[in-house]
Every structure is written in structure tokens, then in C-alpha cells.
Write a protein that holds these residues in place. Structure first.
Motif, mmCIF file in Angstrom:
data_model
loop_
_atom_site.group_PDB
_atom_site.id
_atom_site.type_symbol
_atom_site.label_atom_id
_atom_site.label_comp_id
_atom_site.label_asym_id
_atom_site.label_seq_id
_atom_site.Cartn_x
_atom_site.Cartn_y
_atom_site.Cartn_z
ATOM 1 N N TRP A 279 99.031 38.991 -14.569
ATOM 2 C CA TRP A 279 99.932 39.094 -15.714
ATOM 3 C C TRP A 279 100.467 40.516 -15.938
ATOM 4 C CZ3 TRP A 279 98.299 42.698 -19.164
ATOM 5 C CH2 TRP A 279 96.939 43.026 -19.160
ATOM 6 N N ASP B 239 101.375 49.894 -22.820
ATOM 7 C CA ASP B 239 100.999 48.907 -23.825
ATOM 8 C C ASP B 239 102.158 47.932 -23.978
ATOM 9 O OD1 ASP B 239 100.488 47.466 -26.256
ATOM 10 O OD2 ASP B 239 99.068 49.052 -26.834
ATOM 11 N N MET B 240 101.989 46.724 -23.444
ATOM 12 C CA MET B 240 103.074 45.754 -23.430
ATOM 13 C C MET B 240 103.421 45.273 -24.837
ATOM 14 S SD MET B 240 101.932 43.596 -20.024
ATOM 15 C CE MET B 240 103.389 42.562 -19.989
ATOM 16 N N GLN B 241 102.426 45.227 -25.706
ATOM 17 C CA GLN B 241 102.653 44.743 -27.063
ATOM 18 C C GLN B 241 103.443 45.755 -27.895
ATOM 19 O OE1 GLN B 241 99.172 43.765 -29.631
ATOM 20 N NE2 GLN B 241 99.832 41.643 -29.331
ATOM 21 N N GLU B 242 103.099 47.041 -27.750
ATOM 22 C CA GLU B 242 103.774 48.086 -28.513
ATOM 23 C C GLU B 242 105.006 48.633 -27.800
ATOM 24 O OE1 GLU B 242 101.073 51.150 -29.575
ATOM 25 O OE2 GLU B 242 99.746 49.829 -30.723
ATOM 26 N N GLY B 243 105.125 48.355 -26.495
ATOM 27 C CA GLY B 243 106.257 48.858 -25.724
ATOM 28 C C GLY B 243 106.164 50.341 -25.438
ATOM 29 N N LYS C 215 97.847 47.200 -20.923
ATOM 30 C CA LYS C 215 97.191 46.485 -22.012
ATOM 31 C C LYS C 215 98.206 45.566 -22.675
ATOM 32 C CE LYS C 215 94.465 47.166 -26.209
ATOM 33 N NZ LYS C 215 93.972 48.133 -27.216
ATOM 34 N N ASP C 216 97.760 44.358 -23.005
ATOM 35 C CA ASP C 216 98.616 43.395 -23.700
ATOM 36 C C ASP C 216 97.760 42.686 -24.741
ATOM 37 O OD1 ASP C 216 100.593 41.733 -24.545
ATOM 38 O OD2 ASP C 216 100.639 40.481 -22.752
ATOM 39 N N GLY C 217 97.775 43.213 -25.946
ATOM 40 C CA GLY C 217 96.922 42.645 -26.984
ATOM 41 C C GLY C 217 95.459 42.889 -26.679
ATOM 42 N N LYS C 218 94.685 41.795 -26.609
ATOM 43 C CA LYS C 218 93.242 41.925 -26.362
ATOM 44 C C LYS C 218 92.896 41.977 -24.876
ATOM 45 C CE LYS C 218 91.694 39.726 -30.640
ATOM 46 N NZ LYS C 218 90.874 38.633 -31.246
ATOM 47 N N ARG C 219 93.863 41.736 -24.018
ATOM 48 C CA ARG C 219 93.556 41.769 -22.592
ATOM 49 C C ARG C 219 94.049 43.058 -21.963
ATOM 50 N NH1 ARG C 219 97.634 37.230 -19.931
ATOM 51 N NH2 ARG C 219 99.605 38.150 -20.645
#
Length: 196
Positions: free
Chosen positions: A41, A134-138, A83-87
Motif C-alpha cells: 500500500w 505521511d499520506m494522511q497529512e500530505g 505512514k498512513d493513519g495507524k499503519r
């Protein structure tokens, strides 16, 4: 066999180029063009690729069928942490066929054992780079010219960490001394001396 054990323990694909072995004064295994694949992922780029890898072991313990890892040196590693959230891609999922604890055939693995992980006495990173995404925060953070060394002759008692890196164009030097580092990593209190 070593590559198979790494792949089993991490659930990732490992590849190497040229492999060589030296035997004096200690046994050392050197590999060129080493890569460790990424989590499916986290993107197509390898999680780790490096120009060279050196693993040193004590000669005398081998005569008793024991492996004592003295050195782990990474030459020009390029490390991609995602990193993407908790993973996170540095969280490994062992292959289903992995035994509960990996051991050297006919003997035992020594050095510093920490919950099944072997920690060498001397770990070095030479001329490395690291990208944290950090994929969630960009957000993307990049470290360059990373040169670090961890010395832990007895990781139960003390570990010294020294090095330098470049962050956003600024050079940072770091010196860290930890007493009882294994206890510290498990949540216990310990004295730490830091110079930044």
C-alpha cells in the motif's frame, strides 16, 4: 538461508547483487546493491535500498556453533518511511510459515536479543538519506547526509549514539548516551544524556 529468514521475518522481498565473505580478523559478510521491498500500500519504491551492507560476527563463538553479531554497517542507504493513519511501512508482518523464533542452524543467535531481535554491538549508517511521508497529512520530511553510529558493547548497561545529518538545509549533530537502554525502550526510567 539468511535472505530466506529475513523475508520470512518481514514478509518482504529482499534482493542483493554481489556477495562476498572475509574471515580475518573476524567473519564479515558483505553485500552490494541490497534492497528491501515496500509494503504493497506504500508505493512502488523500495522501502530500503543501499549501495552496500556489511555484517560482522565473532570468529571464536562460531567454533561453538554460536553467532555473535558485532557489526552492522549500511553504505549509502536510501530509506523511505511511509505512514498512513495507524499503519506504517516499518511495521512488518511475518510470513505465515515463520517459526516463533529464528535460530542459526545447529546453534544459537547471540549478541543482544530484544524480544527475538538481534541487536549488533556496533551499528553504522554512512552517507544515508531518509524520507518520511505521511499520506494522511500530505507531509514529506527529508533527511540527507545521514552519518550515524550506535555503539553498545553491553546493551543491558549502556549505549552511545553519535552522528550528524542535514534537515531542511541545516546540519544537525547529535550525541546521545543511554543507561540501561533495553529498560528505557520497554518503558522503564533511565538516565539519558543528550547533546544536539
Amino acid at each position: 538461508p539468511v535472505l530466506a529468514q529475513i523475508e520470512t521475518a518481514t514478509g518482504r522481498k529482499v534482493s542483493i547483487g554481489k556477495l562476498s565473505l572475509s574471515v580475518f580478523p573476524n567473519i564479515a559478510l558483505e553485500a552490494d546493491d541490497v534492497t528491501l521491498s515496500n509494503a504493497p500500500w506504500a508505493g512502488k519504491d523500495d522501502m530500503v535500498k543501499m549501495k552496500g551492507l556489511r555484517i560482522g560476527v565473532e570468529l571464536m563463538p562460531l567454533l561453538h556453533k554460536e553467532v555473535d553479531i558485532t557489526e552492522l554497517t549500511l553504505e549509502s542507504p536510501v530509506i523511505m518511511l511511509v505512514k498512513d493513519g495507524k499503519r506504517a511501512n516499518w511495521q512488518f508482518t511475518p510470513a505465515e510459515t515463520a517459526p516463533a523464533k529464528q535460530q542459526a542452524k545447529g546453534g544459537e543467535m547471540h549478541g543482544h536479543e530484544m524480544e527475538g531481535t538481534i541487536v549488533p554491538h556496533d551499528i553504522q549508517i554512512k552517507d544515508g538519506s531518509l524520507t518520511l511521508r505521511d499520506m494522511q497529512e500530505g507531509s514529506v520530511t527529508k533527511l540527507a547526509n545521514v552519518n550515524l553510529e550506535l555503539k553498545a558493547p553491553d546493551i543491558q548497561q549502556k549505549a552511545d549514539f553519535d552522528g550528524s545529518l542535514v534537515l531542511n538545509g541545516k546540519k544537525i549533530t547529535l550525541s546521545l548516551a543511554m543507561l540501561k537502554p533495553l529498560g528505557l525502550m520497554s518503558g522503564a526510567k533511565s538516565d539519558v544524556d543528550v547533546k544536539l
